[in-house]
Scaffold this motif. Structure first.
Motif, mmCIF file in Angstrom:
data_model
loop_
_atom_site.group_PDB
_atom_site.id
_atom_site.type_symbol
_atom_site.label_atom_id
_atom_site.label_comp_id
_atom_site.label_asym_id
_atom_site.label_seq_id
_atom_site.Cartn_x
_atom_site.Cartn_y
_atom_site.Cartn_z
ATOM 1 N N ASP A 260 0.824 -1.210 0.000
ATOM 2 C CA ASP A 260 0.000 0.000 0.000
ATOM 3 C C ASP A 260 0.858 1.259 0.000
ATOM 4 O O ASP A 260 0.450 2.294 -0.524
ATOM 5 C CB ASP A 260 -0.896 0.037 1.241
ATOM 6 N N VAL A 261 2.048 1.160 0.615
ATOM 7 C CA VAL A 261 2.935 2.314 0.775
ATOM 8 C C VAL A 261 4.343 1.895 0.363
ATOM 9 O O VAL A 261 4.893 0.935 0.910
ATOM 10 C CB VAL A 261 2.956 2.824 2.233
ATOM 11 N N TYR A 262 4.926 2.631 -0.599
ATOM 12 C CA TYR A 262 6.283 2.336 -1.085
ATOM 13 C C TYR A 262 7.247 3.374 -0.524
ATOM 14 O O TYR A 262 6.961 4.574 -0.538
ATOM 15 C CB TYR A 262 6.301 2.327 -2.610
ATOM 16 N N GLN A 263 8.438 2.902 -0.072
ATOM 17 C CA GLN A 263 9.319 3.744 0.723
ATOM 18 C C GLN A 263 10.773 3.820 0.242
ATOM 19 O O GLN A 263 11.693 3.837 1.052
ATOM 20 C CB GLN A 263 9.296 3.252 2.173
ATOM 21 N N PRO A 264 11.023 3.905 -1.056
ATOM 22 C CA PRO A 264 12.411 4.071 -1.491
ATOM 23 C C PRO A 264 12.983 5.395 -0.999
ATOM 24 O O PRO A 264 12.275 6.398 -0.915
ATOM 25 C CB PRO A 264 12.316 4.037 -3.015
ATOM 26 N N ASP A 265 14.261 5.388 -0.666
ATOM 27 C CA ASP A 265 14.964 6.552 -0.120
ATOM 28 C C ASP A 265 15.871 7.110 -1.212
ATOM 29 O O ASP A 265 16.709 6.387 -1.754
ATOM 30 C CB ASP A 265 15.776 6.102 1.091
ATOM 31 N N VAL A 266 15.753 8.393 -1.537
ATOM 32 C CA VAL A 266 16.541 8.979 -2.620
ATOM 33 C C VAL A 266 18.038 8.908 -2.355
ATOM 34 O O VAL A 266 18.840 8.916 -3.296
ATOM 35 C CB VAL A 266 16.126 10.436 -2.903
ATOM 36 N N ALA A 267 18.441 8.854 -1.080
ATOM 37 C CA ALA A 267 19.858 8.788 -0.742
ATOM 38 C C ALA A 267 20.424 7.385 -0.868
ATOM 39 O O ALA A 267 21.642 7.206 -0.858
ATOM 40 C CB ALA A 267 20.078 9.301 0.684
ATOM 41 N N LEU A 268 19.544 6.386 -1.007
ATOM 42 C CA LEU A 268 19.989 4.998 -1.003
ATOM 43 C C LEU A 268 19.599 4.215 -2.238
ATOM 44 O O LEU A 268 20.231 3.201 -2.546
ATOM 45 C CB LEU A 268 19.414 4.275 0.232
ATOM 46 N N SER A 269 18.569 4.636 -2.952
ATOM 47 C CA SER A 269 18.004 3.782 -4.003
ATOM 48 C C SER A 269 17.553 4.565 -5.228
ATOM 49 O O SER A 269 16.353 4.684 -5.476
ATOM 50 C CB SER A 269 16.810 2.990 -3.449
ATOM 51 N N GLY A 270 18.489 5.117 -5.970
ATOM 52 C CA GLY A 270 18.119 5.716 -7.247
ATOM 53 C C GLY A 270 18.227 7.213 -7.334
ATOM 54 O O GLY A 270 18.037 7.792 -8.407
ATOM 55 N N GLY A 271 18.523 7.872 -6.199
ATOM 56 C CA GLY A 271 18.591 9.320 -6.232
ATOM 57 C C GLY A 271 17.216 9.934 -6.461
ATOM 58 O O GLY A 271 16.202 9.235 -6.594
ATOM 59 N N ILE A 272 17.169 11.240 -6.526
ATOM 60 C CA ILE A 272 15.908 11.921 -6.808
ATOM 61 C C ILE A 272 15.400 11.549 -8.201
ATOM 62 O O ILE A 272 14.204 11.332 -8.408
ATOM 63 C CB ILE A 272 16.095 13.443 -6.668
ATOM 64 N N THR A 273 16.321 11.425 -9.150
ATOM 65 C CA THR A 273 15.943 11.107 -10.530
ATOM 66 C C THR A 273 15.220 9.777 -10.621
ATOM 67 O O THR A 273 14.149 9.665 -11.230
ATOM 68 C CB THR A 273 17.188 11.082 -11.425
ATOM 69 N N GLY A 274 15.798 8.737 -10.011
ATOM 70 C CA GLY A 274 15.212 7.407 -10.098
ATOM 71 C C GLY A 274 13.983 7.228 -9.242
ATOM 72 O O GLY A 274 13.003 6.597 -9.666
ATOM 73 N N VAL A 275 14.011 7.769 -8.029
ATOM 74 C CA VAL A 275 12.882 7.563 -7.119
ATOM 75 C C VAL A 275 11.657 8.346 -7.585
ATOM 76 O O VAL A 275 10.524 7.929 -7.352
ATOM 77 C CB VAL A 275 13.279 7.914 -5.672
ATOM 78 N N LYS A 276 11.863 9.457 -8.270
ATOM 79 C CA LYS A 276 10.722 10.183 -8.847
ATOM 80 C C LYS A 276 9.937 9.269 -9.790
ATOM 81 O O LYS A 276 8.697 9.248 -9.785
ATOM 82 C CB LYS A 276 11.201 11.425 -9.591
ATOM 83 N N LYS A 277 10.639 8.508 -10.595
ATOM 84 C CA LYS A 277 9.974 7.587 -11.515
ATOM 85 C C LYS A 277 9.238 6.492 -10.753
ATOM 86 O O LYS A 277 8.112 6.105 -11.118
ATOM 87 C CB LYS A 277 11.003 6.972 -12.464
#
Length: 377
Positions: A260-277
């Motif tokens: 229900d809730v996804y929690q990727p961290d921009v500092a650990l998993s893809g940066g702002i660029t990847g986590v935005k997607k």
């Protein structure tokens, strides 16, 4: 504009008293931070932080001389480094900070500009007695927080549930409660058995009766189908994904309806660029995006900018568990500490970039290592 050099510096602040993190077997006696500085030929410098940048050395030439705005290209290079070596996403954060400074806009505005503030939930880090946790919950309410997260990690999960019961008894429904089961991933030394689906379901039933807002990381992070089954069986939201590193993990989870809730961290998993997607994809599939933020104060800032820019979830994780995990400790390299207002909101800094203002005295005091790549300005 061209990237002329990349500077990596490391810092460590002693912690006295130590911080007894729920996920560590021994108290933490220091708090380490890595800073990445991206310098340009126009005198603008971007700053990022998060992971240790292991694996970056030897790949600097892939960025020197490049246009910092070519962010998709840079993110692909970082993704390749992530696959072969380590998580070097602080560089992506530094590039976004740089682009914000160059355009005179906050990063949140560049990535979507959906809102300028979010409710912060006080994310606790220690295992304490039910009575102490209830006292701290009351303090959070007095400080304006509308939600908090409590970590499980007692030897017997029934002792964890007693903590939630005591908090509910003390404060009623004055505050939303999230629960982090800490079953999604393991520290290198942790070989204890994780929960299976049956146990996760039994716990979720107990927490549903206590009006828990979401149950986080109740199963190992790779068990996509089991998480889907738990989500379908449970009456409360299931959250996770904070340590899933690759885009395809989130694609598969979203397609299967694992969370229900996804929690990727921009500092650990893809940066702002990847986590935005990732955020846009999971939200298009009807879920929430609410990032993990437990790297350091700059990591909180970077995740705040993206969440404010694109997220539909009303809450942002705010690492805070005084007296041993305070804002001053979390943000020790920052001159301006990120705080919550009297109504429980955390506000996006309106300065260009990420809004980072470094504490030069703290940097001098706690620096332990540095590397400079490229031509100095």
């Amino acid at each position: 504009m061209k990237i002329t050099s990349i500077e990596i510096k490391q810092y460590a602040m002693p912690l006295d008293p130590p911080f007894k993190a729920a996920w560590d077997p021994a108290p933490r006696k220091k708090f380490a931070t890595t800073l990445v500085f991206v310098h340009t030929d126009e005198g603008i410098t971007g700053v990022g932080s998060g992971d240790l940048m292991f694996g970056f050395q030897g790949h600097e030439h892939l960025f020197i001389g490049q246009d910092p705005f070519d962010i998709e290209r840079h993110n692909k290079v970082l993704d390749n480094i992530d696959f072969h070596y380590g998580r070097c996403w602080p560089l992506d954060l530094a590039l976004w900070d740089l682009m914000g400074k160059a355009t005179g806009k906050p990063v949140a505005e560049l990535v979507g500009g959906k809102q300028k503030k979010l409710y912060a939930y006080a994310s606790n880090g220690e295992i304490v007695s039910p009575e102490v946790r209830a006292e701290r919950a009351q303090r959070f309410i007095e400080e304006g927080y509308k939600a908090m997260k409590i970590r499980f990690h007692h030897d017997d999960v029934r002792d964890d549930i007693k903590v939630i019961e005591e908090v509910r008894k003390a404060v009623g429904n004055k505050i939303e409660i999230m629960v982090d089961a800490n079953q999604g991933w393991k520290m290198p030394w942790d070989v204890e058995r994780t929960w299976d689906l049956k146990k996760a379901y039994q716990v979720s039933k107990e927490l549903e009766q206590l009006n828990v807002f979401w149950l986080e990381e109740p199963l190992p992070h790779e068990q996509f189908d089991e998480m889907k089954r738990l989500r379908e069986m449970s009456g409360i939201r299931i959250a996770g994904g904070e340590m899933n590193r690759r885009w395809h993990d989130f694609r598969e989870m979203a397609n299967r309806g694992s969370l229900d809730v996804y929690q990727p961290d921009v500092a650990l998993s893809g940066g702002i660029t990847g986590v935005k997607k990732i955020a846009e994809y999971v939200q298009a599939n009807g879920a929430w995006f609410s990032p993990h933020t437990w790297s350091n104060g700059i990591g909180v800032l970077a995740n705040l900018h993206l969440a404010a820019g694109v997220s539909d979830c009303p809450y942002l994780e705010f690492p805070y568990d005084p007296p041993t995990w305070t804002i001053d400790r979390r943000d020790y390299i920052q001159k301006e500490k990120l705080s919550v207002d009297a109504d429980g909101f955390v506000h996006v800094p309106q300065k260009p970039g990420l809004g980072i203002e470094l504490d030069e005295e703290a940097l001098k005091k706690y620096e332990i290592n540095s590397a400079y790549v490229g031509e100095k300005q």
